[in-house]
Write a protein that holds these residues in place. Structure first.
Motif, short mmCIF file in Angstrom:
data_model
loop_
_atom_site.label_atom_id
_atom_site.label_comp_id
_atom_site.label_asym_id
_atom_site.label_seq_id
_atom_site.Cartn_x
_atom_site.Cartn_y
_atom_site.Cartn_z
N MET A 153 36.79 52.35 33.96
CA MET A 153 37.09 50.97 33.53
C MET A 153 36.36 49.96 34.40
N LEU A 186 32.80 50.29 33.84
CA LEU A 186 32.40 49.63 32.61
C LEU A 186 32.12 48.16 32.86
N ALA A 192 20.19 39.58 31.80
CA ALA A 192 19.83 38.76 30.64
C ALA A 192 19.88 37.28 30.93
N CYS A 193 20.48 36.92 32.08
CA CYS A 193 20.73 35.52 32.35
C CYS A 193 19.50 34.71 32.72
N VAL A 217 13.64 35.08 31.07
CA VAL A 217 13.60 36.37 31.72
C VAL A 217 12.20 36.89 31.96
N MET A 256 34.05 47.67 23.75
CA MET A 256 33.98 47.50 25.20
C MET A 256 35.01 46.52 25.73
N PHE A 257 35.28 45.48 24.97
CA PHE A 257 36.23 44.48 25.44
C PHE A 257 37.59 44.62 24.79
N PRO A 296 39.86 47.68 26.40
CA PRO A 296 40.49 47.40 27.70
C PRO A 296 41.54 46.30 27.63
N LEU A 316 17.49 41.23 24.91
CA LEU A 316 18.91 41.27 25.23
C LEU A 316 19.48 39.87 25.33
N ALA A 317 18.72 38.98 25.99
CA ALA A 317 19.18 37.59 26.12
C ALA A 317 19.35 36.94 24.76
N HIS A 318 18.44 37.26 23.84
CA HIS A 318 18.54 36.68 22.50
C HIS A 318 19.72 37.24 21.73
N ILE A 372 22.67 38.13 22.98
CA ILE A 372 23.99 37.88 23.54
C ILE A 372 24.79 36.81 22.79
N PHE A 431 28.19 37.77 20.77
CA PHE A 431 29.47 37.31 21.30
C PHE A 431 30.20 36.40 20.33
#
Lengths: 534, 337
Positions: A1, A4, A15-16, A20, B108-109, B112, B198-200, B202, B206
């Motif tokens: 967990m 993860l 990605a931030c 990039v 994934m979210f 949990p 990946l940035a594109h 997100i 979300f």
């Protein structure tokens, strides 16, 4: 967990980083958010700013250029020129060692020479030339000025000298050669395509001598250019130039703000305000040579009557338009010429806002319940950031004098097609100056030869044509000014169109962009641009 | 069991036929020439569609239509020369990629957060998470997407807001699955491109998954609460089993099972939301293509686009239902599933 969450967090961190890509790499690419897809990559074929932006200053060069500060003509692909025989003969000495683009579809075997100039001119000047009807263009800029009829000969004296002869003197001839439309193509490439039976590609996979070479084009998506390493002037400082085509203005501005584009043009006023408040955005302002106008189709009744046109013009309060459409970043137009033009005069009777008189005149003409259409395209232009809003305001003013107007909104392409057919009552358009010569505002917009091509009020007046022609016969500026003043008086009386405003033009760029300036005479230039990233 | 599966398959086929019938009839009900609506202007001259266009009666026409659909001959766009199936295949991988990301994020979210009751944080945390989940669940996705753009792309330019990859990378369309295409491309900086893709991904992922995560959290929460009240949990605690053993062996497995059918619902809802969201993010998928077709009044593309999406949703839902049936013995007992 926990593992993860750690994985996810690290993924997000990766990605931030914006874009990039590390600084060094990103500095080599420049993304410009443009607003429309060009049809062809050759400004000879139409007068659309979209085509000019995408090709004129990127892919091509011209014999002469315009100095952006002074507006004077400077050498381009021609290093020197002589005007002989009282303005009937022009002899150009061409620049040496100018390389054409090397791409995966064309490898030049020689430098630029007189053959290329002769080919580029003959294509539009001679109807029997094998390339004249390729891609079916009327070459509107040149034909509206009747240049093909005025040119009696184009010949190469040797590999680096070209002579062009006219049948009558034309004081603005050199200025025409400095416009975006007088670009020089590659004769060798044209020959290669003709032999391979693919001549249309000359305007689709273009070759020129300009600072950027064409790489690829996805319609409605993007255009890719790569730096031309052997450019005859200082080469560009960026390796890749990308036009990100985004017609929707909100998305275009959002992309700019989120740094997906490095610069964009024609922001609306609210976008300008936002940019003022936001750190890191530079606003470039330029008082351009342009005029937005509302043209009447003088071939259609009742707009063929001068009084009707004057009445309709009197019904519109242009100050309101300057306030709301332009948010005061424009000047109300008094006549077709922008104030910066050397032939400008304020001494022409400008029609004033008088709705009562307008209604009276219409009643006298028996047009109490006039119905008309106003054609407009929603594409933001240098001379008009919000054409639809302008159309709506005009419609409101017309309804106040009892005229029912219908706003017909069209895409830019459909508008152009419709204008050639001529089934409109009125249209909202404009004109951006291509050079410093005032004839650039008269001949293309009002001459008989330009009817249906760039003259969308379809107005044809032989007296006016004579005045304009006379003004081209002499190089004496004072004499020309007097003649143009008489032309303006004629226009004020006939009122084929209502000049509305001269807009300031703006470009937005991020603080890390250096070297971009607005070209008041034509298409976007990127050769001087660089990015300085932290 | 077999009977139930067959029931599902039969249902599926029946729904497919109904969807196809609707898309066929739309050609006649929409404005314009029905033949052009069926195959596009360019298709009127194409021999492939001759059977369909010149059929004797509507029934044989429908059969010809079904045959053409199965053969992959979906017709041309109404006004242009491009084949619809080409456009769909170009756009489909983008939508599927977004779908899979949403699914991944939901699992994934959602899992949990949904299991938080079992972690023993206390009532306050449980209520807070449940409350948040209810809040996120009731947000309109379209609006939330715009808020995400405003916050994370405009006010704080962290993530890009449009497209799948920065135009800096010259990547041509191979399979359409961008991570695979990047892996295959040798001429670009693959690591930079991967991070950029990946940035594109997100923001759109979300925005859409917030609803699914919330729903998953709520359902799982309820399920866990029920399981934790069962006697065998009390017995396990009495036996002295460790908390993690109780959690993994007893709570988790039993709590997850009732959630399977919800996953099917989530996927089909997410797909619908993705179709709407794509225009906001200029995500070049099926939704953006369909919206463009609607704006251009391209009736052929609209018809086939609706059919494609409906088939996709129905197929996914049926597959997941079957999967749920296999994994959840309790469902097999009921006659009506």
């Amino acid at each position: 967990m926990r593992l993860l969450l750690v994985c996810l967090a690290s993924l997000l961190v990766f990605a931030c980083q914006d874009s990039v890509i590390n600084s060094r790499q990103a500095a080599q690419h420049f993304i410009f958010c443009s607003e429309n897809s060009p049809r062809y990559f050759n400004p000879q074929l139409d007068t659309s700013a979209t085509t000019a932006d995408a090709s004129a200053q990127q892919i091509y060069d011209r014999l002469l250029d315009i100095d952006l500060q002074s507006g004077q003509l400077i050498p381009g692909l021609a290093t020197a020129w002589q005007v002989l025989d009282d303005g009937l003969t022009y002899r150009f000495t061409l620049r040496r060692d100018v390389a054409f683009h090397q791409t995966n579809y064309f490898q030049p075997s020689r430098f630029f020479n007189a053959e290329d100039v002769v080919f580029s001119f003959q294509r539009w000047a001679q109807p029997q030339h094998p390339y004249h009807s390729v891609n079916h263009s009327q070459y509107p800029y040149f034909t509206s000025l009747q240049l093909p009829q005025q040119i009696t000969g184009i010949k190469a004296l040797n590999t680096h000298q070209v002579e062009i002869t006219l049948n009558k003197a034309n004081a603005s001839f050199l200025a025409h050669l400095a416009t975006d439309y007088a670009n020089i193509l590659s004769a060798e490439y044209a020959q290669q395509l003709l032999v391979a039976n693919r001549p249309a590609e000359i305007d689709i996979l273009p070759i020129g001598t300009g600072p950027f070479k064409f790489v690829s084009y996805q319609t409605h998506k993007l255009i890719r250019f790569a730096k031309h390493d052997d450019y005859w002037q200082t080469p560009a400082q960026i390796e890749q130039l990308i036009f990100d085509i985004t017609p929707n203005p909100t998305i275009r501005f959002s992309k700019f703000i989120s740094q997906e584009c490095d610069s964009m043009t024609f922001p609306s006023h609210s976008e300008l305000r936002f940019s003022h408040r936001r750190e890191g955005i530079n606003i470039i302002e330029e008082t351009s040579l342009n005029t937005a106008y509302w043209a009447f189709n003088t071939h259609r009744s009742p707009f063929n009557k001068r009084r009707v046109r004057q009445a309709l013009s009197m019904a519109i309060d242009r100050n309101t338009i300057v306030d709301s459409v332009y948010q005061n970043s424009a000047q109300r137009a008094r006549n077709i010429l922008p104030p910066h033009s050397w032939a400008y005069t304020a001494n022409v009777n400008d029609v004033s806002f008088n709705p009562k008189l307008a209604q009276q005149i219409l009643a006298e003409e028996g047009l109490d319940n006039l119905q008309m259409t106003i054609w407009v395209s929603d594409l933001a232009r240098a001379y008009n950031p919000r054409p639809l809003q302008m159309a709506e305001i005009i419609r409101q003013y017309l309804s106040q004098i009892g005229v029912q107007a219908k706003v017909v909104k069209l895409t830019w392409e459909r508008l152009q097609q419709g204008l050639q057919i001529g089934e409109y009552d009125s249209v909202i358009l404009g004109w951006s100056g291509d050079n410093n010569d005032p004839d650039n505002f008269f001949s293309p917009l009002f001459s008989c030869a330009a009817l249906g091509k760039t003259n969308h009020s379809r107005w044809c007046n032989p007296t006016f044509d004579e005045l304009i022609q006379e003004a081209l016969q002499t190089n004496d500026l004072n004499q020309r000014r007097v003649l143009y003043q008489r032309a303006l008086l004629l226009l004020a009386e006939a009122q084929p169109l209502l000049p509305i405003a001269h807009s300031n033009t703006y470009a937005l760029q991020h603080h890390y962009v250096q070297g971009q300036s607005l070209n008041p005479y034509g298409g976007q230039r990127f050769v001087t641009i660089s990015k300085v990233l932290p | 069991m077999i009977k139930l599966c067959l029931d599902k398959v039969f249902n599926y086929l029946f729904t497919l036929i109904f969807i196809t019938l609707v898309s066929y009839l739309m050609a006649f009900l929409l404005a314009g020439d029905w033949q052009a609506n069926l195959v596009g202007q360019a298709g009127l001259q194409d021999d492939t569609y001759a059977n369909l266009l010149h059929s004797d009666n509507p029934i044989s026409g429908f059969i010809a239509y079904v045959e053409l659909l199965i053969a992959g001959q979906w017709g041309y766009n109404l006004h242009s020369d491009s084949l619809i199936i080409d456009d769909v295949l170009l756009a489909l991988p983008a939508t599927i990629e977004l779908m899979l990301s949403v699914l991944l994020l939901t699992l994934m979210f959602g899992i949990p957060f949904g299991l938080v009751n079992a972690f023993g944080f206390g009532k306050r945390v449980n209520t807070m998470i449940n409350g948040l989940a209810t809040f996120w669940y009731s947000l309109p996705t379209y609006w939330f997407a715009l808020v995400m753009i405003m916050v994370f792309a405009i006010y704080y330019p962290i993530f890009p807001m449009s497209g799948r990859l920065s135009p800096i990378f010259e990547l041509s369309h191979q399979t359409g699955f961008i991570f695979w295409d990047i892996y295959q491309a040798n001429h670009i900086d693959r690591w930079a491109a991967f991070k950029d893709a990946l940035a594109h991904l997100i923001l759109p992922a979300f925005s859409v998954s917030i609803f699914s995560i919330a729903l998953m959290t709520r359902s799982l929460n309820r399920s866990v609460q029920q399981v934790m009240q069962e006697d065998y949990i009390l017995l396990a605690e009495t036996r002295g089993l460790s908390a993690s053993v109780i959690f993994f062996r007893h709570i988790l497995r039993n709590a997850l099972l009732p959630v399977m059918p919800i996953l099917a619902f989530l996927i089909s809802t997410s797909l619908t939301q993705i179709i709407l969201i794509e225009t906001i993010f200029s995500w070049p998928g099926l939704g953006a293509w369909l919206v463009a077709a609607l704006q251009n009044q391209d009736y052929t593309a609209i018809r086939v686009g609706i059919w494609t999406i409906a088939v996709l949703v129905v197929t996914l839902t049926t597959l997941l239902d079957l999967l749920a049936l296999i994994l959840t013995p309790s469902l097999r007992k009921s006659k009506y599933v």
